[in-house]
Design an enzyme around this catalytic site. Structure first.
Site, short mmCIF file in Angstrom:
data_model
loop_
_atom_site.label_atom_id
_atom_site.label_comp_id
_atom_site.label_asym_id
_atom_site.label_seq_id
_atom_site.Cartn_x
_atom_site.Cartn_y
_atom_site.Cartn_z
CB CYS A 37 -0.99 0.33 1.03
SG CYS A 37 -1.53 -1.63 1.89
CB CYS A 40 -0.95 4.17 -4.20
SG CYS A 40 -0.05 3.20 -5.45
CG HIS A 41 -2.44 4.68 0.13
ND1 HIS A 41 -3.56 5.17 -0.93
CD2 HIS A 41 -2.90 2.98 -0.73
CE1 HIS A 41 -4.58 4.47 -1.22
NE2 HIS A 41 -4.26 3.52 -1.33
FE1 DHE Z 1 7.00 1.87 -10.87
C1 DHE Z 1 9.56 3.49 -13.17
C2 DHE Z 1 6.85 4.33 -8.89
C3 DHE Z 1 4.44 0.33 -9.50
C4 DHE Z 1 6.97 -0.67 -13.17
N1 DHE Z 1 8.26 3.64 -10.89
C5 DHE Z 1 8.61 4.12 -12.07
C6 DHE Z 1 9.71 5.06 -11.20
C7 DHE Z 1 8.82 5.02 -9.88
C8 DHE Z 1 8.03 4.18 -9.47
C9 DHE Z 1 9.19 7.15 -9.39
C10 DHE Z 1 10.14 6.10 -12.18
C11 DHE Z 1 12.11 5.38 -11.92
C12 DHE Z 1 13.25 6.81 -12.89
O1 DHE Z 1 12.78 6.63 -14.00
O2 DHE Z 1 13.83 7.43 -11.93
N2 DHE Z 1 6.29 2.33 -9.42
C13 DHE Z 1 6.45 3.05 -8.44
C14 DHE Z 1 5.87 2.99 -7.38
O3 DHE Z 1 5.61 3.99 -6.91
C15 DHE Z 1 4.09 2.36 -7.57
C16 DHE Z 1 3.12 3.15 -8.88
C17 DHE Z 1 3.81 1.98 -6.69
C18 DHE Z 1 4.52 1.00 -5.92
O4 DHE Z 1 4.23 0.31 -5.11
O5 DHE Z 1 5.33 0.13 -6.30
C19 DHE Z 1 5.09 1.51 -9.18
N3 DHE Z 1 5.94 -0.19 -11.10
C20 DHE Z 1 4.97 -0.25 -10.16
C21 DHE Z 1 4.61 -1.75 -10.95
O6 DHE Z 1 3.36 -2.87 -10.02
C22 DHE Z 1 5.06 -2.32 -11.54
C23 DHE Z 1 4.41 -2.31 -13.02
C24 DHE Z 1 6.09 -3.72 -11.41
C25 DHE Z 1 6.87 -3.64 -10.28
O7 DHE Z 1 7.87 -3.04 -10.04
O8 DHE Z 1 6.82 -3.59 -8.89
C26 DHE Z 1 6.45 -1.16 -12.30
N4 DHE Z 1 8.10 1.13 -12.70
C27 DHE Z 1 7.73 -0.29 -13.34
C28 DHE Z 1 9.11 -0.42 -14.37
C29 DHE Z 1 9.59 0.83 -14.56
C30 DHE Z 1 8.05 1.97 -12.84
C31 DHE Z 1 9.02 -1.20 -15.56
C32 DHE Z 1 10.54 1.59 -15.44
C33 DHE Z 1 9.71 2.10 -17.36
C34 DHE Z 1 10.76 2.66 -17.82
O9 DHE Z 1 10.60 2.14 -18.89
O10 DHE Z 1 11.23 3.21 -17.59
#
Ligand code: DHE
Length: 537
Positions: A37, A40-41
């Protein structure tokens, strides 16, 4: 005292009227909250991508409201933890009770703890002086194996898994040093691993834990500073750390706590979201979520650290460069805006309303639009729209930093878009769409046809192509190979079920290869060495 994952936290004193919760339950709920959680929160529940869940709000809404919300989710992006089967009825009851009491505050994490966790596994003098393998290193893909706490290095030419490396839990992103030699990955648990691609078999040469929860890592790219520094930002504690680029030795920690940019009221948890390295100055661009500030951190003299603080918009999340690499575009997702930074001048160029619900670009996609010239695209988490923003202030001044076109793709729940300079396609995923078929498909627009009134898209049934018998895999995050001729998609299934990577021919849009292996557990992000290093997307 109780534990929150591996962290010791105090149970806040129970106030009259607080629900009854045992220390064991509190500990379990804190761990669930932290893992599922808090992203996001917020750890302190002050809200960002998700709503604020502070006790003044949760107590007003009450137990039953919380229980139902957790069970069924909402179309605005709250997952349906109950009906999806992720949480049991007991878990939901526990979480609803837990949210009615004050949150625990995890401990701070300073230099003493970082140094304690820092391991220099192979010191620079013991590393190769030239590459000891004949891998096509620039065409390797670093693939996150989310739930196994590993990354897979996959050869982009042969599709063979070259090596599986242990890392932190749920690696979020991979970044490559300017020289292309070192790969840096960061786990959700804030563990950073540094992998040397020159070794006979690529291996971890250093690691460090920089906090208790993190998402971003980057390395210095400006001329004269190649491979010199690395930086990692954390969600908890809210801070970033600059490290030596050859050893990960922590050098300087900066807290991001402070005032929200507009209200100028104190925020205790301004988390570090995306970080990118400027191509125009010796600077890291650090996006601070809750205070809405973009920090340009000058790494040319870290003892006398100079930081430009740009007032942008609250809830900054992810973003990337335009095709000239001068402008950086970052989504303030819960505000429906994209902030544009001129990295050459160090100023805010524009704040663009995307018109959609919760822009979520990843690093975005750069296209050469037949009418509007260079544009940058973002899809949205909360609806089916894809916004194209003009990025060419010189050639197309009337359209720069405006939404020039809105496309309609598969549906809500999109996380990432992707293209490549030589591709005529824009790929849009929808992994969080509630419909199983949609979440396993990709929409593809033809860039040369974007001038038409209502451009049509082709649907690629990637999930079907993967031919996975069990589970309900989601298709997520396209990434091109070095040449720009193929795009790879993760077919992300539960950790005890088969997953895959599907490779699509960019010209014909036909399936070219399905990569399957028992070791490919929960693949999510994929980072091609060349494209990631050069910000090609
Ligand atoms: Fe991400 C990028 C945060 C959930 C896969 N994610 C990012 C970035 C942030 C972030 C700040 C950019 C980083 C950078 O460029 O320096 N992500 C978060 C969260 O806070 C969030 C919403 C909730 C959480 O609890 O983490 C979240 N993210 C996810 C997922 O559920 C994903 C699909 C699978 C996982 O890893 O948990 C996921 N996030 C990704 C991916 C990127 C990413 C694959 C990079 C994408 C790209 O092409 O640059």
């Amino acid at each position: 005292m109780t534990t929150l994952g591996q962290i010791q936290v105090e149970i806040p004193g129970r106030k009259p009227g607080d629900p009854v919760i045992t220390p064991e339950e509190f500990s379990k709920a804190s761990t669930i909250y932290f893992e599922r959680c808090a992203g996001c929160h917020g750890v302190l529940r002050k809200g960002a991508t998700g709503k604020a869940l502070t006790t003044d709000i949760t107590r007003k809404n009450g137990y039953e409201y919380l229980r139902d919300f957790i069970t069924y989710g909402s179309p605005a992006g709250m997952p349906n933890w109950g009906t999806s089967g992720d949480f049991s009825e007991e878990d939901i009851d526990l979480m609803a009770r837990y949210l009615l009491i004050e949150p625990p505050q995890p401990p701070e994490y300073g230099m003493d703890k970082m140094r304690e966790s820092w391991k220099l596994i192979v010191p620079p003098e013991k590393r190769p002086t030239q590459p000891e393998n004949d891998l096509a290193r620039d065409n390797l893909f670093s693939v996150t194996l989310r739930d196994s706490g590993q990354v897979a290095l996959i050869d982009g030419g042969t599709y063979e898994i070259v090596k599986i490396l242990d890392t932190g839990y749920a690696v979020h992103i991979s970044r490559i040093s300017a020289s292309g030699r070192y790969l840096f990955v960061i786990g959700r648990d804030a563990k950073v691993n540094m992998i040397d691609l020159w070794m006979k078999e690529p291996a971890n040469v250093a690691e460090i834990k920089i906090g208790s929860e993190a998402r971003s890592v980057e390395t210095s790219k400006f001329k004269g500073f190649e491979d010199k520094y690395a930086i990692a930002g954390s969600y908890w504690p809210p801070q970033y750390v600059i490290m030596d680029g050859a050893t990960l030795e922590p050098l300087k920690i900066k807290s991001t706590r402070g005032m929200v940019y507009d209200e100028q009221t104190y925020h205790p948890e301004p988390r570090v979201a995306s970080i990118v390295a400027s191509h125009y100055r010796p600077e890291f661009i650090v996006n601070v979520k809750e205070t809405g500030k973009i920090l340009l951190v000058d790494y040319s003299d870290i003892k006398n650290l100079k930081t430009t603080e740009i007032e942008a918009e609250r809830f900054l999340h992810d973003g990337g460069f335009d095709s000239s690499k001068r402008y950086f575009l970052v989504a303030a997702n819960a505000r429906g805006k994209v902030a544009v930074i001129d990295t050459k001048e160090g100023t805010l160029t524009a704040l663009v309303e995307t018109g959609g619900n919760t822009p979520h670009p990843g690093r975005g996609a750069n296209l050469n639009h037949p009418v509007f010239g260079p544009v940058w695209a973002t899809s949205h988490l909360g609806d089916e729209t894809v916004a194209l923003i003009g990025t060419d202030p010189e050639g197309h001044p009337d359209h720069a930093w405006k939404v020039v076109q809105t496309l309609e793709a598969l549906g809500g729940g999109s996380l990432f878009v992707k293209s490549h300079p030589i591709s005529d396609h824009l790929y849009v995923d929808a992994p969080l769409n509630p419909d199983a078929e949609t979440s396993a498909s990709i929409a593809v627009f033809k860039v040369s046809e974007l001038g038409q009134d209502e451009p049509e898209y082709t649907v690629l049934p990637i999930g079907e192509w993967a031919a996975i018998a069990e589970g309900q895999p989601r298709v997520v995050q396209g990434e091109f190979n070095q040449e720009g001729t193929e795009i790879w998609f993760s077919v992300w299934n539960a950790k005890d079920k088969e997953s895959a990577i599907v490779v699509v021919d960019d010209k014909t849009l036909e399936m070219k290869k399905v990569i399957k292996d028992p070791a490919l557990i929960t693949p999510t992000g994929k980072f091609n060495v060349f494209n990631t290093r050069n910000d090609v997307y």
